[in-house]
Design a protein around this motif. Structure first.
Motif, PDB file in Angstrom:
ATOM      1  N   LEU A  23      24.927  35.882 -14.362  1.00 19.92           N
ATOM      2  CA  LEU A  23      23.934  36.191 -13.338  1.00 19.92           C
ATOM      3  C   LEU A  23      22.675  35.361 -13.551  1.00 19.92           C
ATOM      4  CD1 LEU A  23      24.465  40.032 -13.094  1.00 19.92           C
ATOM      5  CD2 LEU A  23      24.855  38.370 -11.257  1.00 19.92           C
ATOM      6  N   ARG A  27      18.824  40.151 -12.058  1.00 24.29           N
ATOM      7  CA  ARG A  27      19.940  41.097 -11.982  1.00 24.29           C
ATOM      8  C   ARG A  27      20.649  41.217 -13.329  1.00 24.29           C
ATOM      9  NH1 ARG A  27      23.391  38.535  -7.589  1.00 24.29           N
ATOM     10  NH2 ARG A  27      22.714  36.781  -8.826  1.00 24.29           N
ATOM     11  N   THR A  68      26.513  44.640  -9.079  1.00 22.65           N
ATOM     12  CA  THR A  68      25.431  43.697  -8.816  1.00 22.65           C
ATOM     13  C   THR A  68      25.607  43.088  -7.432  1.00 22.65           C
ATOM     14  OG1 THR A  68      26.667  41.970  -9.987  1.00 22.65           O
ATOM     15  CG2 THR A  68      24.960  43.134 -11.221  1.00 22.65           C
ATOM     16  N   SER A  71      20.514  41.572  -3.716  1.00 30.87           N
ATOM     17  CA  SER A  71      19.158  42.123  -3.748  1.00 30.87           C
ATOM     18  C   SER A  71      19.040  43.409  -4.553  1.00 30.87           C
ATOM     19  CB  SER A  71      18.671  42.381  -2.316  1.00 30.87           C
ATOM     20  OG  SER A  71      19.469  43.377  -1.707  1.00 30.87           O
ATOM     21  N   VAL A  73      20.779  45.907  -8.099  1.00 30.29           N
ATOM     22  CA  VAL A  73      21.769  46.339  -9.085  1.00 30.29           C
ATOM     23  C   VAL A  73      21.940  47.825  -8.805  1.00 30.29           C
ATOM     24  CG1 VAL A  73      22.300  46.665 -11.524  1.00 30.29           C
ATOM     25  CG2 VAL A  73      21.094  44.604 -10.781  1.00 30.29           C
ATOM     26  N   ASP A 103      19.613  52.360  -6.598  1.00 28.23           N
ATOM     27  CA  ASP A 103      19.485  50.927  -6.366  1.00 28.23           C
ATOM     28  C   ASP A 103      18.225  50.441  -7.074  1.00 28.23           C
ATOM     29  OD1 ASP A 103      21.737  50.935  -4.797  1.00 28.23           O
ATOM     30  OD2 ASP A 103      20.688  50.615  -2.902  1.00 28.23           O
ATOM     31  N   HIS A 105      15.850  47.158  -7.664  1.00 32.32           N
ATOM     32  CA  HIS A 105      15.506  45.874  -7.059  1.00 32.32           C
ATOM     33  C   HIS A 105      14.622  45.077  -8.025  1.00 32.32           C
ATOM     34  CE1 HIS A 105      16.430  48.594  -3.690  1.00 32.32           C
ATOM     35  NE2 HIS A 105      17.062  47.530  -3.246  1.00 32.32           N
ATOM     36  N   GLU A 106      14.487  43.800  -7.731  1.00 31.17           N
ATOM     37  CA  GLU A 106      13.677  42.934  -8.583  1.00 31.17           C
ATOM     38  C   GLU A 106      12.282  43.525  -8.753  1.00 31.17           C
ATOM     39  OE1 GLU A 106      12.644  38.204  -9.103  1.00 31.17           O
ATOM     40  OE2 GLU A 106      13.461  38.909  -7.201  1.00 31.17           O
TER      41      GLU A 106
END
Length: 132
Positions: A23, A27, A68, A71, A73, A103, A105-106
């Protein structure tokens, strides 16, 4: 993984290690951190590799997966609908009768203590059902 090395030559844990490296972005870092939290919550957790590339954690049955996407994980709890979630971690798959998901997210922070409690609750639920 080199083309001469097949996935069947690797253990599930090694395949998860490899996925994290492949990856190579937030993620992979998130999946690695979630994995560590899962292991801290339950050192007896068993790692598997299912459905052509999904890390799955088991203890007396399936506990959760670590999928994954571009946008997110997604950490899906197999019996999440049966778990108390006092910290409100579940934010996805809320309409189903069985599963619940989180969920990430970054840039998201992980509430590690709440997540560990949720993992332990899932393991306890599995153990109770296994004793029946």
């Amino acid at each position: 993984m080199s083309k001469s090395e097949s996935e069947t030559d690797l253990s599930p844990s090694e395949m998860i290690d490899q996925r994290i490296k492949e990856l190579g972005d937030w993620r992979g870092e998130m999946l690695a951190r979630l994995r560590e939290v899962i292991r801290q919550a339950d050192p007896e957790m068993v790692e598997e590799w299912k459905w052509r590339g999904v890390p799955v954690w088991y203890h007396d049955g399936m506990v959760c997966t670590g999928e994954t996407y571009k946008s997110a994980v997604k950490m899906t709890f197999a019996k999440g609908a049966a778990l108390d979630d006092p910290s409100g971690l579940f934010n996805s798959s809320l309409d189903g009768n069985t599963r619940r998901a989180i969920d990430f997210h970054e840039g998201d922070e992980i509430d590690e203590e709440a997540l560990k409690a949720l993992v332990r609750a899932a393991v306890t639920l599995n153990a109770a059902r296994a004793r029946r």
